[in-house]
Design a protein around this motif. Structure first.
Motif, PDB file in Angstrom:
ATOM      1  N   ILE A  85      -5.643 -31.628 -69.049  1.00  0.00           N
ATOM      2  CA  ILE A  85      -6.833 -31.073 -68.402  1.00  0.00           C
ATOM      3  C   ILE A  85      -6.970 -31.547 -66.958  1.00  0.00           C
ATOM      4  O   ILE A  85      -7.830 -31.056 -66.229  1.00  0.00           O
ATOM      5  N   SER A  86      -6.169 -32.499 -66.550  1.00  0.00           N
ATOM      6  CA  SER A  86      -6.111 -32.923 -65.150  1.00  0.00           C
ATOM      7  C   SER A  86      -4.765 -33.595 -64.947  1.00  0.00           C
ATOM      8  O   SER A  86      -3.945 -33.649 -65.869  1.00  0.00           O
ATOM      9  N   GLN A 161       1.029 -27.462 -65.873  1.00  0.00           N
ATOM     10  CA  GLN A 161      -0.237 -27.032 -65.296  1.00  0.00           C
ATOM     11  C   GLN A 161      -1.381 -27.500 -66.199  1.00  0.00           C
ATOM     12  O   GLN A 161      -1.203 -27.653 -67.409  1.00  0.00           O
ATOM     13  N   PRO A 162      -2.587 -27.712 -65.647  1.00  0.00           N
ATOM     14  CA  PRO A 162      -3.740 -28.028 -66.489  1.00  0.00           C
ATOM     15  C   PRO A 162      -4.391 -26.755 -67.005  1.00  0.00           C
ATOM     16  O   PRO A 162      -4.281 -25.693 -66.381  1.00  0.00           O
ATOM     17  N   ILE A 163      -5.071 -26.858 -68.128  1.00  0.00           N
ATOM     18  CA  ILE A 163      -5.831 -25.735 -68.657  1.00  0.00           C
ATOM     19  C   ILE A 163      -7.294 -25.901 -68.262  1.00  0.00           C
ATOM     20  O   ILE A 163      -7.778 -27.020 -68.063  1.00  0.00           O
ATOM     21  N   CYS A 164      -8.004 -24.789 -68.120  1.00  0.00           N
ATOM     22  CA  CYS A 164      -9.416 -24.822 -67.743  1.00  0.00           C
ATOM     23  C   CYS A 164     -10.288 -25.205 -68.935  1.00  0.00           C
ATOM     24  O   CYS A 164      -9.955 -24.890 -70.086  1.00  0.00           O
ATOM     25  N   LEU A 165     -11.409 -25.858 -68.641  1.00  0.00           N
ATOM     26  CA  LEU A 165     -12.389 -26.222 -69.663  1.00  0.00           C
ATOM     27  C   LEU A 165     -13.686 -25.463 -69.436  1.00  0.00           C
ATOM     28  O   LEU A 165     -14.156 -25.373 -68.296  1.00  0.00           O
ATOM     29  N   PRO A 166     -14.283 -24.922 -70.485  1.00  0.00           N
ATOM     30  CA  PRO A 166     -15.565 -24.222 -70.323  1.00  0.00           C
ATOM     31  C   PRO A 166     -16.730 -25.199 -70.227  1.00  0.00           C
ATOM     32  O   PRO A 166     -16.793 -26.182 -70.965  1.00  0.00           O
ATOM     33  N   ASP A 167     -17.665 -24.922 -69.325  1.00  0.00           N
ATOM     34  CA  ASP A 167     -18.870 -25.738 -69.220  1.00  0.00           C
ATOM     35  C   ASP A 167     -19.901 -25.327 -70.273  1.00  0.00           C
ATOM     36  O   ASP A 167     -20.696 -26.142 -70.727  1.00  0.00           O
TER      37      ASP A 167
END
Length: 317
Positions: A85-86, A161-167
């Motif tokens: 994630i980072s 690559q990192p994956i996006c996280l939903p807020d």
């Protein structure tokens, strides 16, 4: 006086022009540049993944293998999956850790297709710290989430690559294809498959998943997501624990980490879909553990800092 100012001004100018060294970046969830697959043409791929298939190299650049050192098995062995994630944080399931709480037992392997065959882009990282949710309950699905902090940063490329996280919880419709991936087959015994597998799945409404004859009586909570294929034969198994439930959002051309694999009850059987911890419910927890976590500064940054500090001290005098 001018002669004494020159070193400080020169150093300040270097930092302003070029910024701090790469190792000086603070750790954190990326706000941009996440959730993309540089080697995959999303327009051509679309929703063509049907069943349990071998993934091509670079298909899921955020997927990692969490491996633990086994003395009697001659080295590191795959334990669980995780999601990058980072550039120094991996998100996974807390139940993967169990009694192996010492980070020195672990390594994170990124950029894999074959589980034990390296490529030129495959990298290993040692683990600095493991953070398990303080309210995790071993024999339930509650708060089954953990973070692995890496000792050294990773460099992003086409394979990593990192994956996006939903807020917030994201609305997943038929326009948002969702996938799972890992190194375990669909058989009940969960035999490892050394080539990375991928499957497309559908999100199953919680009110269906929690009723009889599905998971009735198994304590399905509002924090989880159920997902399975239309045939009911593609879901996650034991070695896939901690891996991603990822959905594609065409409007932003990004993949989001919707869930973390936390259950493999009767994997591959109808009426027993995979259970995933909804990441949006834990965004505050993730952010709270990012605050104050800065990267390990590399030697160049240390030298610059010490030099500036020395010059400033002598200027004051």
């Amino acid at each position: 006086m001018r002669r004494r100012l020159r070193p400080a001004l020169s150093l300040a100018l270097l930092v302003l022009l070029y910024g701090p060294p790469p190792g000086a970046r603070p750790s954190g969830v990326p706000t941009h540049g996440c959730g993309t697959r540089p080697l995959i043409d999303e327009k051509k791929t679309g929703t063509q993944i049907v069943g349990d298939n071998e993934a091509q190299l670079g298909s899921w650049p955020w997927l990692v293998s969490l491996q633990i050192y086994r003395v009697f098995q001659g080295g590191y062995r795959h334990r669980c999956c995780g999601s990058l994630i980072s550039n120094n944080l991996v998100l996974t399931a807390a139940h993967c850790i169990k009694e192996w709480v010492n980070p020195e037992y672990w390594r994170v392997v990124i950029g894999l297709r074959h589980l034990y065959k390296r490529h030129s882009h495959t990298i290993n990282r040692r683990v600095r710290e493991i953070v398990v949710h303080s309210h995790f309950k071993v024999n339930s699905y509650d708060n089954d989430i953990a973070l692995f902090e890496l000792i050294k940063f990773v460099e992003y490329d086409d394979y990593i690559q990192p994956i996006c996280l939903p807020d917030i919880p994201l609305l997943v419709t038929d326009k948002n294809p969702c996938y799972i991936s890992g190194w375990v087959g669909k058989e009940e015994k969960g035999d490892l498959k050394y080539i990375l597998q991928e499957s497309q799945v559908d999100i199953i409404p919680l009110y269906i998943c929690a009723r009889h004859p599905w998971y009735s009586g198994h304590g399905i909570s509002r924090d989880v997501i159920c997902a399975d294929s239309a045939s009911g034969h593609e879901n996650t198994c034991q070695g896939d624990s901690g891996g991603p439930l990822m959905c594609y959002f065409p409007n932003v051309s990004k993949y989001y980490l919707i869930g973390i694999t936390i259950s493999s009850v009767s994997c591959g059987q109808q009426k027993y879909p995979g259970i995933y911890l909804g990441t949006s419910h834990f965004s505050d927890w993730i952010v709270s553990h990012l605050r104050g976590r800065t990267s390990t500064v590399n030697i160049k940054c240390v030298l610059i800092f010490l030099t500036v500090k020395w010059v400033t001290f002598h200027l004051v005098l």
